[in-house]
Motif scaffolding. Structure first.
Motif, PDB file in Angstrom:
ATOM      1  N   ASP A   4       0.806  -1.218   0.000  1.00 46.62           N
ATOM      2  CA  ASP A   4       0.000   0.000   0.000  1.00 46.62           C
ATOM      3  C   ASP A   4       0.841   1.271   0.000  1.00 46.62           C
ATOM      4  OD1 ASP A   4      -2.311  -1.427  -0.076  1.00 46.62           O
ATOM      5  OD2 ASP A   4      -2.574  -1.482   2.086  1.00 46.62           O
ATOM      6  N   SER A   5       1.708   1.421   0.992  1.00 49.04           N
ATOM      7  CA  SER A   5       2.444   2.685   1.089  1.00 49.04           C
ATOM      8  C   SER A   5       3.808   2.471   1.728  1.00 49.04           C
ATOM      9  CB  SER A   5       1.647   3.690   1.922  1.00 49.04           C
ATOM     10  OG  SER A   5       1.458   3.223   3.239  1.00 49.04           O
ATOM     11  N   ILE A   6       4.804   3.214   1.237  1.00 50.07           N
ATOM     12  CA  ILE A   6       6.142   3.111   1.793  1.00 50.07           C
ATOM     13  C   ILE A   6       6.735   4.504   1.988  1.00 50.07           C
ATOM     14  CG2 ILE A   6       6.518   0.860   0.731  1.00 50.07           C
ATOM     15  CD1 ILE A   6       8.419   2.194  -1.247  1.00 50.07           C
ATOM     16  N   LEU A   7       7.586   4.601   2.994  1.00 47.50           N
ATOM     17  CA  LEU A   7       8.304   5.835   3.302  1.00 47.50           C
ATOM     18  C   LEU A   7       9.792   5.553   3.108  1.00 47.50           C
ATOM     19  CD1 LEU A   7       8.424   8.737   4.505  1.00 47.50           C
ATOM     20  CD2 LEU A   7       8.437   7.666   6.783  1.00 47.50           C
ATOM     21  N   ILE A   8      10.454   6.380   2.290  1.00 46.67           N
ATOM     22  CA  ILE A   8      11.874   6.204   1.996  1.00 46.67           C
ATOM     23  C   ILE A   8      12.631   7.398   2.563  1.00 46.67           C
ATOM     24  CG2 ILE A   8      13.607   5.861   0.202  1.00 46.67           C
ATOM     25  CD1 ILE A   8      11.326   4.860  -1.634  1.00 46.67           C
ATOM     26  N   LEU A   9      13.431   7.148   3.569  1.00 47.28           N
ATOM     27  CA  LEU A   9      14.199   8.202   4.238  1.00 47.28           C
ATOM     28  C   LEU A   9      15.599   8.272   3.641  1.00 47.28           C
ATOM     29  CD1 LEU A   9      13.158   7.188   7.870  1.00 47.28           C
ATOM     30  CD2 LEU A   9      12.080   8.925   6.425  1.00 47.28           C
ATOM     31  N   GLY A  10      16.057   9.474   3.322  1.00 41.91           N
ATOM     32  CA  GLY A  10      17.345   9.612   2.653  1.00 41.91           C
ATOM     33  C   GLY A  10      17.282   9.120   1.220  1.00 41.91           C
ATOM     34  N   GLY A  11      16.143   9.352   0.577  1.00 43.70           N
ATOM     35  CA  GLY A  11      15.905   8.806  -0.759  1.00 43.70           C
ATOM     36  C   GLY A  11      16.600   9.526  -1.891  1.00 43.70           C
ATOM     37  N   VAL A  12      17.274  10.647  -1.607  1.00 48.49           N
ATOM     38  CA  VAL A  12      17.961  11.387  -2.667  1.00 48.49           C
ATOM     39  C   VAL A  12      19.425  10.947  -2.797  1.00 48.49           C
ATOM     40  CG1 VAL A  12      18.669  13.712  -3.433  1.00 48.49           C
ATOM     41  CG2 VAL A  12      16.393  13.353  -2.504  1.00 48.49           C
ATOM     42  N   GLY A  13      19.956  10.274  -1.783  1.00 46.68           N
ATOM     43  CA  GLY A  13      21.339   9.799  -1.829  1.00 46.68           C
ATOM     44  C   GLY A  13      21.538   8.737  -2.893  1.00 46.68           C
ATOM     45  N   PHE A  14      22.770   8.260  -3.023  1.00 44.57           N
ATOM     46  CA  PHE A  14      23.132   7.323  -4.090  1.00 44.57           C
ATOM     47  C   PHE A  14      22.270   6.064  -4.089  1.00 44.57           C
ATOM     48  CE2 PHE A  14      26.161   3.660  -4.988  1.00 44.57           C
ATOM     49  CZ  PHE A  14      25.853   3.600  -6.347  1.00 44.57           C
ATOM     50  N   ILE A  15      22.249   5.330  -2.978  1.00 43.46           N
ATOM     51  CA  ILE A  15      21.442   4.103  -2.933  1.00 43.46           C
ATOM     52  C   ILE A  15      19.961   4.458  -2.903  1.00 43.46           C
ATOM     53  CG2 ILE A  15      20.925   2.003  -1.634  1.00 43.46           C
ATOM     54  CD1 ILE A  15      23.796   2.027  -0.595  1.00 43.46           C
ATOM     55  N   GLY A  16      19.614   5.486  -2.162  1.00 39.55           N
ATOM     56  CA  GLY A  16      18.210   5.883  -2.029  1.00 39.55           C
ATOM     57  C   GLY A  16      17.551   6.192  -3.354  1.00 39.55           C
ATOM     58  N   ARG A  17      18.230   6.943  -4.224  1.00 41.09           N
ATOM     59  CA  ARG A  17      17.625   7.316  -5.512  1.00 41.09           C
ATOM     60  C   ARG A  17      17.435   6.098  -6.412  1.00 41.09           C
ATOM     61  NH1 ARG A  17      22.124  11.358  -7.886  1.00 41.09           N
ATOM     62  NH2 ARG A  17      21.868  12.143  -5.761  1.00 41.09           N
ATOM     63  N   HIS A  18      18.385   5.162  -6.336  1.00 35.87           N
ATOM     64  CA  HIS A  18      18.221   3.922  -7.095  1.00 35.87           C
ATOM     65  C   HIS A  18      17.043   3.108  -6.553  1.00 35.87           C
ATOM     66  CE1 HIS A  18      21.618   3.587  -9.960  1.00 35.87           C
ATOM     67  NE2 HIS A  18      22.213   4.433  -9.135  1.00 35.87           N
ATOM     68  N   PHE A  19      16.862   3.148  -5.239  1.00 37.06           N
ATOM     69  CA  PHE A  19      15.736   2.420  -4.647  1.00 37.06           C
ATOM     70  C   PHE A  19      14.405   3.043  -5.062  1.00 37.06           C
ATOM     71  CE2 PHE A  19      12.822   1.340  -1.119  1.00 37.06           C
ATOM     72  CZ  PHE A  19      12.894  -0.045  -1.196  1.00 37.06           C
ATOM     73  N   VAL A  20      14.314   4.360  -5.034  1.00 35.76           N
ATOM     74  CA  VAL A  20      13.098   5.049  -5.476  1.00 35.76           C
ATOM     75  C   VAL A  20      12.777   4.644  -6.915  1.00 35.76           C
ATOM     76  CG1 VAL A  20      12.095   7.301  -6.039  1.00 35.76           C
ATOM     77  CG2 VAL A  20      13.401   7.013  -3.920  1.00 35.76           C
ATOM     78  N   HIS A  21      13.783   4.667  -7.765  1.00 31.31           N
ATOM     79  CA  HIS A  21      13.605   4.321  -9.180  1.00 31.31           C
ATOM     80  C   HIS A  21      13.127   2.871  -9.325  1.00 31.31           C
ATOM     81  CE1 HIS A  21      14.211   4.622 -13.480  1.00 31.31           C
ATOM     82  NE2 HIS A  21      15.049   3.593 -13.471  1.00 31.31           N
ATOM     83  N   TYR A  22      13.725   1.967  -8.548  1.00 34.90           N
ATOM     84  CA  TYR A  22      13.346   0.546  -8.602  1.00 34.90           C
ATOM     85  C   TYR A  22      11.890   0.344  -8.192  1.00 34.90           C
ATOM     86  CZ  TYR A  22      13.333  -4.441  -7.339  1.00 34.90           C
ATOM     87  OH  TYR A  22      13.021  -5.774  -7.230  1.00 34.90           O
ATOM     88  N   VAL A  23      11.488   1.000  -7.127  1.00 34.04           N
ATOM     89  CA  VAL A  23      10.105   0.870  -6.637  1.00 34.04           C
ATOM     90  C   VAL A  23       9.109   1.420  -7.660  1.00 34.04           C
ATOM     91  CG1 VAL A  23       8.482   1.723  -4.896  1.00 34.04           C
ATOM     92  CG2 VAL A  23      10.721   0.862  -4.185  1.00 34.04           C
ATOM     93  N   VAL A  24       9.428   2.580  -8.215  1.00 32.10           N
ATOM     94  CA  VAL A  24       8.520   3.213  -9.188  1.00 32.10           C
ATOM     95  C   VAL A  24       8.445   2.398 -10.469  1.00 32.10           C
ATOM     96  CG1 VAL A  24       8.204   5.234 -10.674  1.00 32.10           C
ATOM     97  CG2 VAL A  24       8.795   5.542  -8.256  1.00 32.10           C
ATOM     98  N   GLN A  25       9.615   2.003 -10.986  1.00 34.41           N
ATOM     99  CA  GLN A  25       9.647   1.265 -12.253  1.00 34.41           C
ATOM    100  C   GLN A  25       8.909  -0.067 -12.169  1.00 34.41           C
ATOM    101  OE1 GLN A  25      11.235   2.128 -15.470  1.00 34.41           O
ATOM    102  NE2 GLN A  25      10.738   4.021 -14.400  1.00 34.41           N
ATOM    103  N   ASN A  26       8.935  -0.684 -11.012  1.00 31.16           N
ATOM    104  CA  ASN A  26       8.299  -1.993 -10.842  1.00 31.16           C
ATOM    105  C   ASN A  26       6.928  -1.915 -10.180  1.00 31.16           C
ATOM    106  OD1 ASN A  26      10.443  -4.145 -11.710  1.00 31.16           O
ATOM    107  ND2 ASN A  26      11.586  -2.620 -10.550  1.00 31.16           N
ATOM    108  N   ASN A  27       6.453  -0.682  -9.978  1.00 28.14           N
ATOM    109  CA  ASN A  27       5.105  -0.467  -9.425  1.00 28.14           C
ATOM    110  C   ASN A  27       4.888  -1.279  -8.147  1.00 28.14           C
ATOM    111  OD1 ASN A  27       2.533   0.722  -9.452  1.00 28.14           O
ATOM    112  ND2 ASN A  27       1.630  -1.034 -10.527  1.00 28.14           N
TER     113      ASN A  27
END
Length: 372
Positions: A4-27
């Motif tokens: 349903d919902s996730i909170l990503i803390l420090g999501g702009v950093g190197f690993i964080g931004r890749h994680f955001v992209h992975y979550v979005v790309q894979n819905n």
């Protein structure tokens, strides 16, 4: 199954931004909120990552303040987040101890306490494999702890603090050297220095020996493992009172200095070597002055290359902190997460092609000088 919902803390950093992209790309989630003190617009995001950030809610927040943390954990509709992922931490070397205490230990504890208070299903925390004693063989999750960087020392303190929080559904990941597109640290300075030696037309010589272990893991596998471990924790019905799952992350290659140097030779057409026992022993006793000499050797030619290429702004630097020149092995066994959770590494070894990807990404964004 979409969470349903996730909170990503420090999501702009190197690993964080890749994680955001992975979550979005894979819905993977219906609602994604990203919190960072750094604005995405100022963080040198790639075009692909910019597109992913446009599909999430971004909140600017300083997580060292409990009040700010509480605000970040509050959704507009009053409901709670299902999963929380913490990538937020100080990553710069050579800071005073108070900075690390505040921006690693205190920050992590603030976020974890809020997660426990709100009964979040899982709180996944990114630590480091640099916490292990470097004098032993491949470290497992139960190996002797003896942090050999200051950041690792405070990462381990944060782990200990989180372990004391009652009611916290905690998973801790300890990656080896993380590399991939957008990385400023890790293997990227070595790539930059390789480019400098191509420009100088000199042999690139390193301290210590060719078999000094520098085990690696690709950022794609780090973000996949982060999601996988969180889902595994929830799906297997783990409880806060259960033992905290700790997972190392390391590919299959057992990377050492020579593995990396071979790729640098192939990419840049340079010669590489090692300074040998006498020079390395001297360096060990005079590391501060050696570090200064090393950086002086590389910084001016890199600046010259950027100027020649008409590159006025670049986040890239060949600068090496003294801690990164220690004779410390990073030897990590990353197999437990496979055995216990069914995770599988998609990038099992460091290849020339994966390193060229990093360079090509920076070239495309006009951060890397073209060939001489």
């Amino acid at each position: 199954m979409t969470t349903d919902s996730i909170l990503i803390l420090g999501g702009v950093g190197f690993i964080g931004r890749h994680f955001v992209h992975y979550v979005v790309q894979n819905n993977l989630a219906q609602y994604v909120c990203v919190v960072d003190k750094v604005l995405p617009q100022t963080a040198y995001l790639s075009e692909a990552h910019k597109a992913s950030f446009e599909k999430v809610e971004f909140r600017q927040g300083n997580l060292i303040h409990p009040a700010s943390v509480a605000n970040c954990f509050t959704k507009a509709d009053g409901t709670e987040f299902d999963y929380v992922f913490n990538f937020a931490a100080e990553t710069k070397y050579s800071q005073v101890s108070e900075v690390y205490q505040e921006r690693i230990v205190q920050l992590s504890a603030n976020c974890a306490k809020e997660a426990a208070k709100r009964k979040v299903k899982v709180f996944t925390c990114m630590s480091t494999a640099e916490i292990y004693d470097n004098d032993q063989g491949a470290s497992t999750e139960t190996s002797k702890v003896k942090p050999w960087t200051t950041i690792a020392k405070y990462k381990h303190r944060a782990e200990e603090e989180l372990g004391k929080i009652e009611g916290l559904n905690l998973v801790v990941l300890r990656p080896s050297l993380v590399y991939g597109t957008g990385a400023l640290l890790g293997l990227t300075p070595r790539l930059i220095i390789g480019r400098v030696y191509k420009h100088l037309n000199e042999e690139m010589k390193l301290l210590w020996s060719k078999d000094l272990k520098l085990n690696t893991v690709h950022v794609d596998d780090v973000v996949r493992a982060t999601w996988h471990a969180a889902k595994w924790y929830v799906d297997t019905g783990k409880k806060p009172e259960d033992d905290t799952p700790f997972f190392n992350l390391a590919d299959k290659q057992d990377t050492d200095q020579e593995t990396i140097n071979k790729h640098l030779r192939d990419i840049f057409g340079i010669e590489t070597g090692y300074h040998g026992t006498v020079v390395s022993s001297f360096a060990k006793l005079n590391l501060d002055s050696v570090t200064e000499d090393v950086n002086e050797k590389h910084l001016a030619p890199w600046a010259e290359l950027l100027k020649k290429a008409d590159i006025h702004t670049s986040p890239l630097s060949p600068y090496l902190d003294e801690e990164l020149l220690y004779n410390n092995a990073l030897s990590v066994d990353g197999s437990k997460i496979e055995r216990e959770t069914g995770f599988s590494y998609s990038v099992p070894k460091l290849t020339k092609e994966r390193l060229v990807e990093i360079i090509d990404d920076y070239k495309a964004r006009n951060f890397w000088p073209a060939e001489d």
